[in-house]
Design a protein around this motif. Structure first.
Motif, PDB file in Angstrom:
ATOM      1  N   CYS A 130      33.608  59.753  18.936  1.00  0.00           N
ATOM      2  CA  CYS A 130      32.451  60.357  18.284  1.00  0.00           C
ATOM      3  C   CYS A 130      31.919  61.545  19.084  1.00  0.00           C
ATOM      4  O   CYS A 130      32.013  61.566  20.314  1.00  0.00           O
ATOM      5  CB  CYS A 130      31.325  59.333  18.127  1.00  0.00           C
ATOM      6  SG  CYS A 130      31.794  57.849  17.216  1.00  0.00           S
ATOM      7  N   ILE A 131      31.344  62.501  18.360  1.00  0.00           N
ATOM      8  CA  ILE A 131      30.654  63.633  18.982  1.00  0.00           C
ATOM      9  C   ILE A 131      29.374  63.882  18.197  1.00  0.00           C
ATOM     10  O   ILE A 131      29.416  64.145  16.996  1.00  0.00           O
ATOM     11  CB  ILE A 131      31.507  64.915  18.978  1.00  0.00           C
ATOM     12  CG1 ILE A 131      32.869  64.676  19.617  1.00  0.00           C
ATOM     13  CG2 ILE A 131      30.771  66.039  19.711  1.00  0.00           C
ATOM     14  CD1 ILE A 131      33.790  65.887  19.561  1.00  0.00           C
ATOM     15  N   ALA A 132      28.250  63.801  18.880  1.00  0.00           N
ATOM     16  CA  ALA A 132      26.961  64.065  18.238  1.00  0.00           C
ATOM     17  C   ALA A 132      26.651  65.555  18.305  1.00  0.00           C
ATOM     18  O   ALA A 132      26.943  66.213  19.305  1.00  0.00           O
ATOM     19  CB  ALA A 132      25.859  63.265  18.925  1.00  0.00           C
ATOM     20  N   ILE A 133      26.065  66.087  17.236  1.00  0.00           N
ATOM     21  CA  ILE A 133      25.617  67.481  17.258  1.00  0.00           C
ATOM     22  C   ILE A 133      24.096  67.555  17.346  1.00  0.00           C
ATOM     23  O   ILE A 133      23.533  68.639  17.486  1.00  0.00           O
ATOM     24  CB  ILE A 133      26.116  68.254  16.026  1.00  0.00           C
ATOM     25  CG1 ILE A 133      25.572  67.639  14.733  1.00  0.00           C
ATOM     26  CG2 ILE A 133      27.632  68.312  16.000  1.00  0.00           C
ATOM     27  CD1 ILE A 133      25.834  68.489  13.496  1.00  0.00           C
ATOM     28  N   LEU A 149      23.343  61.017  27.163  1.00  0.00           N
ATOM     29  CA  LEU A 149      24.377  61.977  26.779  1.00  0.00           C
ATOM     30  C   LEU A 149      23.795  62.939  25.751  1.00  0.00           C
ATOM     31  O   LEU A 149      23.283  62.516  24.713  1.00  0.00           O
ATOM     32  CB  LEU A 149      25.590  61.250  26.192  1.00  0.00           C
ATOM     33  CG  LEU A 149      26.212  60.146  27.055  1.00  0.00           C
ATOM     34  CD1 LEU A 149      27.394  59.517  26.321  1.00  0.00           C
ATOM     35  CD2 LEU A 149      26.646  60.699  28.402  1.00  0.00           C
ATOM     36  N   GLU A 150      23.897  64.213  26.047  1.00  0.00           N
ATOM     37  CA  GLU A 150      23.366  65.234  25.157  1.00  0.00           C
ATOM     38  C   GLU A 150      24.363  65.541  24.035  1.00  0.00           C
ATOM     39  O   GLU A 150      25.539  65.169  24.113  1.00  0.00           O
ATOM     40  CB  GLU A 150      23.057  66.505  25.954  1.00  0.00           C
ATOM     41  CG  GLU A 150      22.007  66.318  27.046  1.00  0.00           C
ATOM     42  CD  GLU A 150      20.668  65.868  26.491  1.00  0.00           C
ATOM     43  OE1 GLU A 150      20.309  66.332  25.378  1.00  0.00           O
ATOM     44  OE2 GLU A 150      19.990  65.051  27.143  1.00  0.00           O
ATOM     45  N   PRO A 151      23.924  66.234  22.980  1.00  0.00           N
ATOM     46  CA  PRO A 151      24.848  66.631  21.911  1.00  0.00           C
ATOM     47  C   PRO A 151      26.030  67.429  22.460  1.00  0.00           C
ATOM     48  O   PRO A 151      25.891  68.196  23.418  1.00  0.00           O
ATOM     49  CB  PRO A 151      23.968  67.498  21.004  1.00  0.00           C
ATOM     50  CG  PRO A 151      22.589  66.969  21.212  1.00  0.00           C
ATOM     51  CD  PRO A 151      22.524  66.596  22.670  1.00  0.00           C
ATOM     52  N   GLY A 152      27.200  67.223  21.857  1.00  0.00           N
ATOM     53  CA  GLY A 152      28.406  67.904  22.298  1.00  0.00           C
ATOM     54  C   GLY A 152      29.263  67.074  23.227  1.00  0.00           C
ATOM     55  O   GLY A 152      30.391  67.457  23.542  1.00  0.00           O
ATOM     56  N   TYR A 153      28.762  65.920  23.644  1.00  0.00           N
ATOM     57  CA  TYR A 153      29.512  65.044  24.545  1.00  0.00           C
ATOM     58  C   TYR A 153      30.475  64.187  23.721  1.00  0.00           C
ATOM     59  O   TYR A 153      30.090  63.582  22.725  1.00  0.00           O
ATOM     60  CB  TYR A 153      28.537  64.153  25.310  1.00  0.00           C
ATOM     61  CG  TYR A 153      29.115  63.485  26.536  1.00  0.00           C
ATOM     62  CD1 TYR A 153      29.084  64.119  27.774  1.00  0.00           C
ATOM     63  CD2 TYR A 153      29.678  62.225  26.460  1.00  0.00           C
ATOM     64  CE1 TYR A 153      29.601  63.506  28.909  1.00  0.00           C
ATOM     65  CE2 TYR A 153      30.199  61.610  27.584  1.00  0.00           C
ATOM     66  CZ  TYR A 153      30.157  62.249  28.804  1.00  0.00           C
ATOM     67  OH  TYR A 153      30.672  61.641  29.920  1.00  0.00           O
ATOM     68  N   VAL A 154      31.743  64.145  24.134  1.00  0.00           N
ATOM     69  CA  VAL A 154      32.753  63.358  23.411  1.00  0.00           C
ATOM     70  C   VAL A 154      32.687  61.919  23.902  1.00  0.00           C
ATOM     71  O   VAL A 154      32.881  61.650  25.092  1.00  0.00           O
ATOM     72  CB  VAL A 154      34.165  63.927  23.624  1.00  0.00           C
ATOM     73  CG1 VAL A 154      35.171  63.171  22.753  1.00  0.00           C
ATOM     74  CG2 VAL A 154      34.202  65.415  23.301  1.00  0.00           C
ATOM     75  N   ILE A 155      32.419  61.001  22.997  1.00  0.00           N
ATOM     76  CA  ILE A 155      32.220  59.594  23.351  1.00  0.00           C
ATOM     77  C   ILE A 155      33.424  58.770  22.906  1.00  0.00           C
ATOM     78  O   ILE A 155      33.800  58.788  21.736  1.00  0.00           O
ATOM     79  CB  ILE A 155      30.944  59.041  22.679  1.00  0.00           C
ATOM     80  CG1 ILE A 155      29.731  59.884  23.077  1.00  0.00           C
ATOM     81  CG2 ILE A 155      30.725  57.581  23.046  1.00  0.00           C
ATOM     82  CD1 ILE A 155      28.481  59.563  22.282  1.00  0.00           C
TER      83      ILE A 155
END
Length: 225
Positions: A130-133, A149-155
């Protein structure tokens, strides 16, 4: 047409073929190949006895090249990204061509998370990447906060590679928008698109290096405490 005069067409055709081998752009290579094949046809037709086999093969090669040229033009059309897609592309996937990025997003699914929704559960294997924007993901281990974890971090990349259970919980702290790729879908996609595997592997390697640096920073903070 004088047969001897048509000999110049053969020379010109071969010059075009040499030029096609020297260009780097596949589109121009195919255009020069088409020109070379068509330039040869009058020579074959002007012989005392028409050479039909090379004429037919020249037309076959021309047809194939024109088909591939059409595909290239279609693939190079400007890509219109949605607002969410543009944001994700700018954050993480600028190393991909826009059309490659679109094909990757079609494998995943856009989701809207509420506060408290989990993307990783401690003790369970990851089922997706997942990647949050937007929004922040809080990481906890046995109830202890490890960071956000800020947006743009690949989880989920490391867990996807190893298949190990997650050592942490990862929970959204507020309403968020994110892209989610089920592991089976992304694996099938990369099997079909080996050309993208290397690019995405480089992205994963950079992400893992960033995670290692983050862990070392956390450990250093714990030591000072």
């Amino acid at each position: 047409m004088n047969v001897h005069a048509t000999n110049y067409l053969v020379h010109f055709s071969n010059v075009l073929m040499l030029v096609s081998y020297s260009v780097r752009d596949i589109l121009w290579l195919r255009w020069f190949a088409v020109a070379a094949a068509l330039t040869n046809i009058p020579y074959f037709l002007a012989q005392p006895e028409t050479l039909w086999p090379p004429v037919v093969w020249a037309l076959v090669f021309t047809t194939i090249n024109l088909y591939q040229i059409t595909r290239i033009y279609l693939e190079r059309r400007p890509v219109a990204l949605s607002e969410d897609e543009q944001k994700l592309y700018d954050m993480v996937f600028r190393s991909l061509r826009p059309r490659e990025f679109v094909s990757l997003t079609l494998v995943g699914e856009w989701k809207t998370a509420a506060a408290g929704d989990r993307v990783l559960t401690e003790g369970k294997p990851a089922s997706s990447v997942c990647i949050a924007i937007s929004g922040t993901v809080q990481v906890r281990k046995q109830g202890r906060d490890l960071g956000a974890l800020e947006p743009g971090y690949v989880i989920g990349t490391a867990l996807a590679l190893t298949g190990d259970p997650s050592p942490v919980d990862a929970t959204f702290t507020s309403t968020a928008r994110y892209m989610c790729w089920p592991l089976q879908s992304i694996r099938s996609f990369l099997d079909r698109r080996p050309d993208l595997r290397v690019t995405l592997q480089g992205l994963v390697n950079r992400e893992l290096a960033g995670k290692l640096e983050r862990v070392l920073s956390m450990l250093a903070g714990d030591t000072r405490a």
